[in-house]
Design a protein around this motif. Structure first.
Motif, PDB file in Angstrom:
ATOM      1  N   ASP A  18      30.723  77.453   0.712  1.00  0.00           N
ATOM      2  CA  ASP A  18      29.890  78.503   0.127  1.00  0.00           C
ATOM      3  C   ASP A  18      29.154  79.231   1.257  1.00  0.00           C
ATOM      4  OD1 ASP A  18      28.283  76.293   0.692  1.00  0.00           O
ATOM      5  OD2 ASP A  18      27.456  76.126  -1.313  1.00  0.00           O
ATOM      6  N   GLU A  19      28.174  78.590   1.863  1.00  0.00           N
ATOM      7  CA  GLU A  19      27.386  79.178   2.950  1.00  0.00           C
ATOM      8  C   GLU A  19      27.441  78.218   4.123  1.00  0.00           C
ATOM      9  OE1 GLU A  19      24.489  80.247   5.634  1.00  0.00           O
ATOM     10  OE2 GLU A  19      24.205  78.400   4.502  1.00  0.00           O
ATOM     11  N   HIS A  20      27.606  78.719   5.317  1.00  0.00           N
ATOM     12  CA  HIS A  20      27.888  77.868   6.477  1.00  0.00           C
ATOM     13  C   HIS A  20      26.806  76.836   6.770  1.00  0.00           C
ATOM     14  CE1 HIS A  20      30.836  81.096   7.231  1.00  0.00           C
ATOM     15  NE2 HIS A  20      31.569  80.064   7.590  1.00  0.00           N
ATOM     16  N   GLU A  21      25.576  77.262   6.908  1.00  0.00           N
ATOM     17  CA  GLU A  21      24.513  76.300   7.242  1.00  0.00           C
ATOM     18  C   GLU A  21      24.286  75.303   6.104  1.00  0.00           C
ATOM     19  OE1 GLU A  21      19.801  75.887   8.392  1.00  0.00           O
ATOM     20  OE2 GLU A  21      20.553  77.830   7.723  1.00  0.00           O
ATOM     21  N   SER A  22      24.193  75.785   4.887  1.00  0.00           N
ATOM     22  CA  SER A  22      23.962  74.892   3.743  1.00  0.00           C
ATOM     23  C   SER A  22      25.073  73.860   3.616  1.00  0.00           C
ATOM     24  CB  SER A  22      23.878  75.693   2.443  1.00  0.00           C
ATOM     25  OG  SER A  22      22.834  76.615   2.501  1.00  0.00           O
ATOM     26  N   TRP A  23      26.304  74.310   3.743  1.00  0.00           N
ATOM     27  CA  TRP A  23      27.442  73.412   3.561  1.00  0.00           C
ATOM     28  C   TRP A  23      27.449  72.311   4.620  1.00  0.00           C
ATOM     29  CZ3 TRP A  23      31.694  71.581   6.137  1.00  0.00           C
ATOM     30  CH2 TRP A  23      32.671  70.951   5.361  1.00  0.00           C
ATOM     31  N   ILE A  24      27.264  72.648   5.882  1.00  0.00           N
ATOM     32  CA  ILE A  24      27.349  71.657   6.961  1.00  0.00           C
ATOM     33  C   ILE A  24      26.205  70.653   6.875  1.00  0.00           C
ATOM     34  CG2 ILE A  24      26.084  72.881   8.796  1.00  0.00           C
ATOM     35  CD1 ILE A  24      29.396  71.350   9.570  1.00  0.00           C
ATOM     36  N   ARG A  25      25.055  71.069   6.350  1.00  0.00           N
ATOM     37  CA  ARG A  25      23.910  70.158   6.215  1.00  0.00           C
ATOM     38  C   ARG A  25      24.021  69.253   4.983  1.00  0.00           C
ATOM     39  NH1 ARG A  25      19.544  71.319   9.654  1.00  0.00           N
ATOM     40  NH2 ARG A  25      19.484  73.437  10.487  1.00  0.00           N
ATOM     41  N   ARG A  26      24.832  69.643   4.007  1.00  0.00           N
ATOM     42  CA  ARG A  26      24.957  68.864   2.774  1.00  0.00           C
ATOM     43  C   ARG A  26      25.590  67.506   3.052  1.00  0.00           C
ATOM     44  NH1 ARG A  26      27.631  72.870  -0.457  1.00  0.00           N
ATOM     45  NH2 ARG A  26      25.822  74.171  -0.214  1.00  0.00           N
ATOM     46  N   ASP A  27      25.106  66.484   2.326  1.00  0.00           N
ATOM     47  CA  ASP A  27      25.547  65.091   2.533  1.00  0.00           C
ATOM     48  C   ASP A  27      27.065  64.949   2.628  1.00  0.00           C
ATOM     49  OD1 ASP A  27      22.973  64.167   2.575  1.00  0.00           O
ATOM     50  OD2 ASP A  27      22.973  63.507   0.479  1.00  0.00           O
ATOM     51  N   GLY A  28      27.497  64.391   3.730  1.00  0.00           N
ATOM     52  CA  GLY A  28      28.895  64.048   3.905  1.00  0.00           C
ATOM     53  C   GLY A  28      29.785  65.148   4.447  1.00  0.00           C
ATOM     54  N   ALA A  30      29.510  67.254   7.078  1.00  0.00           N
ATOM     55  CA  ALA A  30      29.720  67.220   8.532  1.00  0.00           C
ATOM     56  C   ALA A  30      30.711  66.111   8.892  1.00  0.00           C
ATOM     57  CB  ALA A  30      28.394  67.028   9.256  1.00  0.00           C
ATOM     58  N   GLY A  31      30.629  64.995   8.177  1.00  0.00           N
ATOM     59  CA  GLY A  31      31.554  63.887   8.418  1.00  0.00           C
ATOM     60  C   GLY A  31      32.987  64.232   8.082  1.00  0.00           C
ATOM     61  N   ILE A  32      33.207  64.911   6.960  1.00  0.00           N
ATOM     62  CA  ILE A  32      34.593  65.254   6.616  1.00  0.00           C
ATOM     63  C   ILE A  32      35.137  66.325   7.561  1.00  0.00           C
ATOM     64  CG2 ILE A  32      34.395  64.552   4.204  1.00  0.00           C
ATOM     65  CD1 ILE A  32      34.456  67.543   3.455  1.00  0.00           C
ATOM     66  N   LEU A  33      34.226  67.100   8.161  1.00  0.00           N
ATOM     67  CA  LEU A  33      34.647  68.079   9.166  1.00  0.00           C
ATOM     68  C   LEU A  33      35.000  67.396  10.489  1.00  0.00           C
ATOM     69  CD1 LEU A  33      35.088  71.096   9.776  1.00  0.00           C
ATOM     70  CD2 LEU A  33      32.656  71.245  10.348  1.00  0.00           C
ATOM     71  N   GLY A  34      34.575  66.138  10.630  1.00  0.00           N
ATOM     72  CA  GLY A  34      34.926  65.375  11.828  1.00  0.00           C
ATOM     73  C   GLY A  34      33.807  65.251  12.843  1.00  0.00           C
ATOM     74  N   LEU A  39      25.827  63.264  16.376  1.00  0.00           N
ATOM     75  CA  LEU A  39      25.606  64.708  16.376  1.00  0.00           C
ATOM     76  C   LEU A  39      24.880  65.144  15.101  1.00  0.00           C
ATOM     77  CD1 LEU A  39      26.375  67.146  18.238  1.00  0.00           C
ATOM     78  CD2 LEU A  39      28.253  67.542  16.672  1.00  0.00           C
ATOM     79  N   VAL A  40      25.314  64.614  13.973  1.00  0.00           N
ATOM     80  CA  VAL A  40      24.712  64.961  12.684  1.00  0.00           C
ATOM     81  C   VAL A  40      23.235  64.573  12.671  1.00  0.00           C
ATOM     82  CG1 VAL A  40      24.799  64.562  10.191  1.00  0.00           C
ATOM     83  CG2 VAL A  40      26.922  64.762  11.496  1.00  0.00           C
ATOM     84  N   GLN A  41      22.895  63.464  13.294  1.00  0.00           N
ATOM     85  CA  GLN A  41      21.498  63.014  13.337  1.00  0.00           C
ATOM     86  C   GLN A  41      20.604  63.992  14.090  1.00  0.00           C
ATOM     87  OE1 GLN A  41      21.759  59.038  14.897  1.00  0.00           O
ATOM     88  NE2 GLN A  41      22.691  58.243  13.019  1.00  0.00           N
ATOM     89  N   GLN A  42      21.177  64.848  14.899  1.00  0.00           N
ATOM     90  CA  GLN A  42      20.405  65.831  15.658  1.00  0.00           C
ATOM     91  C   GLN A  42      20.148  67.128  14.873  1.00  0.00           C
ATOM     92  OE1 GLN A  42      21.569  66.369  19.811  1.00  0.00           O
ATOM     93  NE2 GLN A  42      22.894  64.567  19.577  1.00  0.00           N
ATOM     94  N   PHE A  43      20.742  67.277  13.702  1.00  0.00           N
ATOM     95  CA  PHE A  43      20.579  68.501  12.917  1.00  0.00           C
ATOM     96  C   PHE A  43      19.116  68.842  12.677  1.00  0.00           C
ATOM     97  CE2 PHE A  43      24.868  68.907  10.457  1.00  0.00           C
ATOM     98  CZ  PHE A  43      25.550  68.902  11.656  1.00  0.00           C
ATOM     99  N   GLY A  44      18.268  67.838  12.507  1.00  0.00           N
ATOM    100  CA  GLY A  44      16.850  68.073  12.252  1.00  0.00           C
ATOM    101  C   GLY A  44      16.136  68.785  13.389  1.00  0.00           C
TER     102      GLY A  44
END
Length: 123
Positions: A18-28, A30-34, A39-44
């Motif tokens: 849907d939207e790039h930032e929202s989608w990548i931050r949504r649970d799981g 980033a993991g399915i993207l690989g 790295l995900v823990q640094q999103f904050g």
């Protein structure tokens, strides 16, 4: 076409989003993207789109793109164009008509390529 996508040019996978930032931050997602958990823990540390997207481009083999009617814009940051162009070509085989205009931006080199899908050739 107005759809958006995230892709991983190392794995060759891409996802309609849907939207790039929202989608990548949504649970799981980033993991399915690989993306690795470290790295995900640094999103904050990156509270908004303007800081998160460049961080991702420069620390992961990811690319985002969105259609804008008769054109589509791809964005990534990679030393070599080879893997990103292979992913773009894979996507184009499924979604692009001959006169869809591609705008491809490599933030690592600062280069941009523009072409029609019908003129897209992989080495």
């Amino acid at each position: 076409m107005t759809e958006g996508f995230w892709g991983n040019y190392q794995t060759g996978k891409y996802f309609l989003i849907d939207e790039h930032e929202s989608w990548i931050r949504r649970d799981g997602n980033a993991g399915i993207l690989g993306l690795p958990d470290e790295l995900v823990q640094q999103f904050g540390n990156y509270p908004d789109r303007e800081s998160l997207l460049p961080f991702l481009y420069h620390h992961a083999p990811v690319m985002r793109w969105r259609g804008h009617g008769e054109s589509v814009t791809f964005e990534f940051a990679c030393e070599s164009w080879d893997a990103p162009l292979r992913l773009i070509h894979k996507w184009g085989e499924h979604y692009a008509g001959p006169f869809l205009h591609f705008r491809i931006v490599n933030f690592r080199s600062g280069e941009m390529k523009t072409l029609l899908w019908k003129d897209f050739v992989i080495g």
